[in-house]
Structures are given as C-alpha cells and as structure tokens.
Scaffold this motif. Structure first.
Motif, PDB file in Angstrom:
ATOM      1  N   TRP A 122       1.207  -1.642  -0.364  1.00  0.00           N
ATOM      2  CA  TRP A 122      -0.379   0.041   0.368  1.00  0.00           C
ATOM      3  C   TRP A 122       0.839   0.938  -0.145  1.00  0.00           C
ATOM      4  CZ3 TRP A 122      -4.687   0.833  -0.900  1.00  0.00           C
ATOM      5  CH2 TRP A 122      -5.628  -0.288  -0.403  1.00  0.00           C
ATOM      6  N   GLU A 123       1.698   1.678  -0.737  1.00  0.00           N
ATOM      7  CA  GLU A 123       3.212   2.183  -1.033  1.00  0.00           C
ATOM      8  C   GLU A 123       3.401   3.039   0.688  1.00  0.00           C
ATOM      9  OE1 GLU A 123       0.795   4.658  -3.857  1.00  0.00           O
ATOM     10  OE2 GLU A 123       1.568   3.115  -5.784  1.00  0.00           O
ATOM     11  N   ARG A 124       3.556   2.754   1.394  1.00  0.00           N
ATOM     12  CA  ARG A 124       3.565   2.821   2.706  1.00  0.00           C
ATOM     13  C   ARG A 124       3.011   3.639   3.542  1.00  0.00           C
ATOM     14  NH1 ARG A 124       8.958   1.304   0.204  1.00  0.00           N
ATOM     15  NH2 ARG A 124      10.352   0.293   1.711  1.00  0.00           N
ATOM     16  N   LYS A 125       2.186   2.935   3.539  1.00  0.00           N
ATOM     17  CA  LYS A 125       0.712   4.536   4.228  1.00  0.00           C
ATOM     18  C   LYS A 125       0.421   3.710   5.519  1.00  0.00           C
ATOM     19  CE  LYS A 125      -1.716   5.041  -0.211  1.00  0.00           C
ATOM     20  NZ  LYS A 125      -2.611   5.527  -1.558  1.00  0.00           N
ATOM     21  N   VAL A 126       0.423   4.488   5.761  1.00  0.00           N
ATOM     22  CA  VAL A 126       0.434   4.642   7.985  1.00  0.00           C
ATOM     23  C   VAL A 126      -0.540   4.250   7.806  1.00  0.00           C
ATOM     24  CG1 VAL A 126       1.733   4.942  10.244  1.00  0.00           C
ATOM     25  CG2 VAL A 126       3.494   5.318   8.264  1.00  0.00           C
ATOM     26  N   ALA A 127      -2.077   4.909   7.452  1.00  0.00           N
ATOM     27  CA  ALA A 127      -3.272   4.659   8.060  1.00  0.00           C
ATOM     28  C   ALA A 127      -3.427   3.347   7.769  1.00  0.00           C
ATOM     29  CB  ALA A 127      -3.366   5.913   7.413  1.00  0.00           C
ATOM     30  N   VAL A 128      -3.337   3.034   7.019  1.00  0.00           N
ATOM     31  CA  VAL A 128      -3.481   1.136   6.299  1.00  0.00           C
ATOM     32  C   VAL A 128      -3.318   0.066   7.390  1.00  0.00           C
ATOM     33  CG1 VAL A 128      -3.673  -0.532   4.996  1.00  0.00           C
ATOM     34  CG2 VAL A 128      -3.607   2.357   3.523  1.00  0.00           C
ATOM     35  N   VAL A 129      -2.382   0.830   7.887  1.00  0.00           N
ATOM     36  CA  VAL A 129      -1.215  -0.754   8.881  1.00  0.00           C
ATOM     37  C   VAL A 129      -2.117  -0.388  10.342  1.00  0.00           C
ATOM     38  CG1 VAL A 129      -0.283  -1.915   7.565  1.00  0.00           C
ATOM     39  CG2 VAL A 129       0.579   0.250   9.029  1.00  0.00           C
ATOM     40  N   VAL A 130      -2.511   1.096  10.806  1.00  0.00           N
ATOM     41  CA  VAL A 130      -2.798   1.791  12.082  1.00  0.00           C
ATOM     42  C   VAL A 130      -3.264   0.541  13.158  1.00  0.00           C
ATOM     43  CG1 VAL A 130      -3.580   2.663  13.293  1.00  0.00           C
ATOM     44  CG2 VAL A 130      -2.590   3.261  11.462  1.00  0.00           C
ATOM     45  N   ILE A 131      -4.766   0.378  12.393  1.00  0.00           N
ATOM     46  CA  ILE A 131      -5.297  -1.155  12.764  1.00  0.00           C
ATOM     47  C   ILE A 131      -4.514  -2.341  13.397  1.00  0.00           C
ATOM     48  CG2 ILE A 131      -7.404  -2.466  13.168  1.00  0.00           C
ATOM     49  CD1 ILE A 131      -9.317  -0.259  12.258  1.00  0.00           C
ATOM     50  N   PRO A 132      -3.944  -3.276  12.199  1.00  0.00           N
ATOM     51  CA  PRO A 132      -3.411  -4.310  12.177  1.00  0.00           C
ATOM     52  C   PRO A 132      -1.753  -4.050  13.176  1.00  0.00           C
ATOM     53  CG  PRO A 132      -3.904  -3.873  10.134  1.00  0.00           C
ATOM     54  CD  PRO A 132      -4.299  -3.007  11.061  1.00  0.00           C
ATOM     55  N   CYS A 133      -0.998  -2.763  13.882  1.00  0.00           N
ATOM     56  CA  CYS A 133      -0.036  -2.427  14.239  1.00  0.00           C
ATOM     57  C   CYS A 133      -0.577  -2.776  15.694  1.00  0.00           C
ATOM     58  CB  CYS A 133       0.425  -1.451  14.211  1.00  0.00           C
ATOM     59  SG  CYS A 133       1.423  -1.199  12.437  1.00  0.00           S
TER      60      CYS A 133
END
Length: 306
Positions: A122-133
């Motif tokens: 996802w082109e290093r979009k932090v918002a996409v992986v906030v919940i998985p983090c």
C-alpha cells in the motif's frame, strides 16, 4: 473417536516433520535466489535474508524441541504415573515453556511480515496498517501472558483450563484478525494492480493461486482452524499448532522467492507465468497501475522492487 493428547502429539510431530522438510527445501532455494539476485546486478535485500534466516532458525529449534518432548514422554516418562499424557500436561516444564516461547516468536514474526508486506504493497501508507499494528502489540502482550500463565497454572492442568483459555483465545483471535485484515488488503491491492494479467476467465484457477500466495492467505486459514479447534477443546489443535512454525516459513519463503526471481515486486506487482518460464529464468514484463494510471509494458530492471 476423539484424539487424546498423546495421540495428537504423535500425529503432530509427523505432520510437522513433513512440513519442515518442505520448508527446508524452500528456504535454501529462496536464499539461493536472493543471493543470485545480487550477482545479477540486483540489490540484495538484507532485511529479507535476515528475516528468512531468523524464521528458519526458530522453526528448526521448534521441531527439535518437539522431538525431544516426544522422546521424554514416550521413553523417559513412559512408566511414570499418568504416562505420556501427564508429561504433556506439565505446562511449567522447561521444554513446554521453551517450545511455546518459540511458537509465540514465530507467530509474531509471521504477523510482522504480513503487516510489513501490507505496508509496502500500500505504498507505505501508515494509516492502512494502524489497526493491524495495534493488534500486533496486543498479540505480543497476550503471548507474554500465555507464557506467564504456564508457569503459574496448577500442576497437571489441561491446556484448556480457564486461566489459560482467556489468554490463548485472545492471542489466537488477535493474530487471526491481524492476518485477516492484512491478507484482505494485500489480496485486493495485488488484484487491483494486476487486473490485466489476473484475468479469472482466461486463466481459470491460476489467478486465485497467485492471490493466495501473494497475500499469505493459507497462513490465515491455518490460524482460523487453530482457533476453532482450541475453542472446541480438541486435542487435535496440537497438530495445527505445531505445524504453524513451518507453515509461516513456507508461506513467506514462497512470497520472497517470487520477489527474488522477479515474478513479483515488493510493492505488489506480479505476473502469471508458466513453470517453464520460471525454470529458464525468463525476465518478466508487466503493466504498471501505480497511481491509478495505466502505463506501458516494459521489462523490469534487475534492481526494481528491492
């Protein structure tokens, strides 16, 4: 007829050994592909090599620990009160604690790789992986809770006792949700970036297999089976549990091999190829869909995606 703890452990070491053998082959071929990439003027992915090696070491230690537990249970403690089943219920035993620690580490490594893969695709979009983090942090906390509870639970307690059930169910659930979210995001992204080559009508089942490999969906399916088996109090959960360490390595070795051989890129571009094309080392061409704009078809440079 329901499996007993002893029977499940015998089946689990058989299944784990087969999967580990497959993993060993994939590990060495993937490592060779990563090193050959550098020889071909590509960039050696040191992070990929390190994680691949770490997963292999953990999986090897895990299968070795399980073999030692089989010997201890069925040879050393065969005539002890309660027999092998009683040994397997000694949750505070060092071999049990060590094996469980390796399992937690391998699971967190697998979850971390799924998350990192999603982040890159996802082109290093932090918002996409906030919940998985956040879920990964929760898995880490509950994993530590499981190990702590093993040491505190009453002697000869079953793995299904309430004190452990809450921690283990939470750990399995968070791991499953983390993988489900990341798997869905990666599968969607890979499909959307490769619509022209992932034609389901033209290639039938091959695009489905590509998406399963690229997204690590098989790992998520294994975690779902593990959660269900544990919550129905089935001793067969040991078979799936011990298989996870090898399955994690197999899934991510397949992904890394596709990247190393140029079939896929780190960012998620992929291609459908015949097995003969892979064997002959043909450099693939693909159509780029980055930024929603269809670009021209041109060969990927050896260093692309590294």
């Amino acid at each position: 007829m329901a499996f007993t703890a002893a029977e499940s452990k015998l089946v689990s070491i058989f299944v784990q050994s087969i999967l580990y053998g497959i993993y060993v082959t994939l590990f060495f071929t993937t490592t060779d592909a990563l090193l050959r990439r550098r020889e071909g003027c590509g960039t050696l992915r040191h992070d990929m090599v390190f994680v691949s090696l770490l997963m292999f070491v953990v999986a090897t230690m895990h299968v070795a620990t399980n073999f030692s537990r089989i010997i201890l249970a069925f040879v050393v403690h065969a005539d002890a009160p309660g027999g092998p089943a009683a040994f397997f219920n000694e949750l505070s035993n060092f071999t049990q604690m060590f094996g469980s620690t390796l399992y937690v580490i391998q699971t967190l490594l697998g979850d971390g790789m799924v998350l990192y893969r999603c982040y890159l695709v996802w082109e290093r979009k932090v918002a996409v992986v906030v919940i998985p983090c956040l879920l990964l942090l929760g898995s880490t906390a509950t994993g530590i809770g499981i190990l702590y509870s093993f040491d505190k639970v009453v002697p000869q307690a079953s793995i299904f006792v309430v004190q452990l059930n809450r921690w283990i169910t939470a750990f399995f659930s968070m791991t499953l949700v983390t993988n489900f979210i990341c798997t869905a995001l990666v599968a969607y992204r890979v499909w959307s970036m490769n619509r022209s080559t992932l034609s389901f009508r033209q290639h039938k089942l091959r695009p489905i297999m590509v998406l399963i490999v690229e997204s690590g969906a098989f790992y998520s399916a294994t975690l779902l089976a593990l959660l269900i088996l544990y919550n129905v109090d089935s001793w067969f959960q040991y078979v799936v549990l011990d298989a996870v360490s090898a399955i994690v390595g197999i899934v991510f070795s397949l992904i890394m091999r596709r990247i190393a051989t140029g079939i896929s890129t780190v960012e998620g571009e992929t291609a459908l190829v015949e097995p003969s094309a892979i064997a002959s080392g043909i450099q693939l061409s693909r159509t780029s869909f980055r930024g929603g704009t269809k670009g021209g078809t041109e060969p990927e440079s050896p260093g692309e995606g590294a």
